[in-house]
Write a protein that holds these residues in place. Structure first.
Motif, mmCIF file in Angstrom:
data_model
loop_
_atom_site.group_PDB
_atom_site.id
_atom_site.type_symbol
_atom_site.label_atom_id
_atom_site.label_comp_id
_atom_site.label_asym_id
_atom_site.label_seq_id
_atom_site.Cartn_x
_atom_site.Cartn_y
_atom_site.Cartn_z
ATOM 1 N N SER A 163 0.445 0.528 5.401
ATOM 2 C CA SER A 163 0.274 -0.004 4.048
ATOM 3 C C SER A 163 0.504 -1.512 4.024
ATOM 4 O O SER A 163 1.377 -2.031 4.728
ATOM 5 C CB SER A 163 1.237 0.682 3.074
ATOM 6 O OG SER A 163 2.577 0.387 3.394
ATOM 7 N N SER A 184 -2.900 -2.033 -1.400
ATOM 8 C CA SER A 184 -2.691 -1.834 -2.833
ATOM 9 C C SER A 184 -1.528 -2.720 -3.268
ATOM 10 O O SER A 184 -0.969 -3.463 -2.465
ATOM 11 C CB SER A 184 -2.421 -0.362 -3.149
ATOM 12 O OG SER A 184 -2.504 -0.122 -4.541
ATOM 13 N N ASN A 204 2.224 1.014 -3.617
ATOM 14 C CA ASN A 204 2.576 1.381 -2.244
ATOM 15 C C ASN A 204 3.985 1.948 -2.143
ATOM 16 O O ASN A 204 4.245 2.837 -1.317
ATOM 17 C CB ASN A 204 2.418 0.179 -1.319
ATOM 18 C CG ASN A 204 0.967 -0.053 -0.926
ATOM 19 O OD1 ASN A 204 0.138 0.854 -0.996
ATOM 20 N ND2 ASN A 204 0.655 -1.271 -0.518
ATOM 21 N N THR A 229 8.145 4.771 5.188
ATOM 22 C CA THR A 229 7.116 4.116 6.017
ATOM 23 C C THR A 229 7.114 4.609 7.458
ATOM 24 O O THR A 229 6.182 4.336 8.201
ATOM 25 C CB THR A 229 7.333 2.596 6.021
ATOM 26 O OG1 THR A 229 8.685 2.330 6.462
ATOM 27 C CG2 THR A 229 7.135 2.012 4.639
ATOM 28 N N ASP A 255 0.773 -4.740 1.084
ATOM 29 C CA ASP A 255 0.872 -5.103 -0.338
ATOM 30 C C ASP A 255 -0.022 -6.292 -0.656
ATOM 31 O O ASP A 255 -0.085 -7.256 0.125
ATOM 32 C CB ASP A 255 2.314 -5.481 -0.706
ATOM 33 C CG ASP A 255 3.278 -4.316 -0.606
ATOM 34 O OD1 ASP A 255 2.803 -3.169 -0.487
ATOM 35 O OD2 ASP A 255 4.505 -4.556 -0.650
#
Length: 461
Positions: A65, A45, A50, A57, A67
């Motif tokens: 995740s 995303s 995010n 994290t 970016d």
């Protein structure tokens, strides 16, 4: 971030980074990640999204995740046009997701085994074909709005010439398979009304054409809510899976924001079924004159209320309203409320809402009747369903709040005489079906197991 020794498969997840889409998709990914600990999920995303979804994290387990660019030029200020940010994102999304997958495969050291995407990202079906992996799509709203999108060509073919005709929005049609009737004016903009050539309308139309290619499509609903629509969509899609209501199954429910404004303790002193909970989500705000109408109706009817209203909108309320209703205990206005907890409280007797799909399902799962004032998107067709198909809501007269119309709506749902009895009985019946659906061997429980099999295959142990 080598994971090949520990993990058997690698699922790529593409989020549509707007409104409630990313957190809803992530809630399903978390359930899948828990069910399949040997699978790593790459969640793609925008940086802004995010940051919100993954504030720490270190606690993501087998979810990583990544970016991708949001399409906004550096230093660019959005001019405030509707969907401007969506259009800029869509212009770069296909290449950005491809680049992201390549980076994640290199980072994790495993090829992608499945693409799991927001349905709006229709173009990712071609990438799934290139990678020769299953393509699994998530529709964040209800079966009713998915169906109207899927049958766009059928609807346009019959009603191509109606645009601009007087009174045509009030015409009721039975054209859509699985949906006995729907008012034309409640069908989403971009199908027969509005700008049919806009990037958003084009995206939705292309999505409808591509979705039959999906290995599975899952939605936040339960199939007993819409049995006829479910039957029809199951005949045109592969593995059409209702796996909700999410608020009954998501582990994130217990991790929701604290009740910082003491809403629940305030409700403890109220009679069961006596309080109106008012909230229009994070995006929709009624114009000032409608806020005034709601406030005047609440005082006129002496209806106890809990109102989630942002600080900058509270200034539009009538002079002295906040002070009077706080002193006499009639109501409480807060900038934010823990909605699921509030709706589950026995004091709540009605939910005054914009009719967004999440809010509708949360209300159904809590057994709370609604008063709907839809604004845009799927909200009008959701309002049609709750009022005309399921019979569990009143819709505000004339499409917007007036003092008299709001008084009537409150009375029709909260009255203790026979006029609201049927609404409350139907709401309770749907609540019971929703809870049964998520229990072991319920329809949503079984459908989620099917989703696990499709997305992760034999790597769920």
């Amino acid at each position: 971030m080598e994971m090949t020794g520990e993990h058997k498969k690698h699922v790529a997840v593409f989020a549509f980074p707007f409104a409630s889409h990313p957190p809803l998709l992530l809630s399903v990914v978390r359930r899948l990640a828990s069910a399949a600990p040997t699978v790593v999920f790459s969640f793609f995303s925008t940086h802004r999204t995010n940051q919100t979804l993954f504030p720490d994290t270190s606690c993501c387990g087998n979810i990583v995740s990544y970016d991708i660019h949001d399409g906004l030029p550096e230093g660019y200020l959005l001019p405030g046009k509707l969907h401007e940010d969506v259009n800029l994102f869509l212009a770069v999304a296909e290449e950005e997701f491809k680049r992201g997958v390549e980076a994640a495969e290199k980072d994790i050291g495993m090829k992608i085994s499945c693409l799991m995407v927001d349905a709006f990202l229709w173009f990712s079906a071609d990438l799934a074909d290139e990678l020769n992996v299953p393509w699994v799509a998530f529709w964040t709203a209800g079966a009713c709005s998915l169906s109207t999108h899927f049958y766009t060509d059928l609807i346009r073919q019959k009603y191509a010439q109606i645009k601009g005709s007087t009174g045509v929005e009030d015409e009721v049609t039975n054209l859509i398979p699985g949906l006995l009737t729907v008012r034309l004016g409640d069908i989403q903009s971009g199908i027969i009304f509005g700008d049919l050539k806009s990037p958003f309308a084009t995206m939705a139309h292309k999505m409808a054409g591509v979705l039959p290619r999906a290995t599975a499509i899952f939605i936040n609903s339960f199939q007993e809510l819409d049995p006829d629509l479910t039957k029809n969509l199951s005949s045109v899609f592969n593995n059409f899976l209702s796996i909700g209501p999410f608020n009954l199954v998501s582990k994130q429910k217990s991790q929701s924001k604290a009740d910082e404004f003491s809403c629940i303790s305030w409700l403890e002193n109220k009679k069961p079924g006596s309080v109106a909970y008012i909230s229009f989500g994070t995006v929709c705000i009624p114009p000032p004159h409608e806020l005034v109408a709601i406030a005047e109706a609440l005082e006129e009817t002496k209806t106890s209320f809990l109102w989630s209203l942002k600080k900058d909108s509270q200034k539009h309320l009538p002079s002295g309203f906040l002070e009077r209703t706080a002193i006499n205990g009639l109501g409480k206005v807060v900038p934010w409320a823990p909605q699921v907890q509030v709706l589950e409280h026995c004091a709540i007797g009605v939910f005054v809402t914009h009719g967004g799909w999440n809010s509708v399902l949360e209300s159904i799962a809590s057994g709370v009747p609604m008063i709907c004032r839809p604004f845009y998107g799927d909200q009008p067709i959701n309002a049609w369903m709750v009022e005309r198909v399921w019979g569990i809501a009143a819709r505000v007269e004339g499409g917007s709040f007036t003092k008299l119309g709001t008084c009537r709506a409150l009375d029709s749902v909260l009255s203790i005489d026979g006029s609201s009895k049927g609404v409350k009985e139907r709401t309770k019946a749907l609540k019971d079906l929703a809870h049964k659906a998520v229990e072991p061997n319920g329809s949503s429980y079984r459908n989620f197991k099917t989703l696990v099999d499709v997305v992760v295959g034999g790597a769920s142990s």
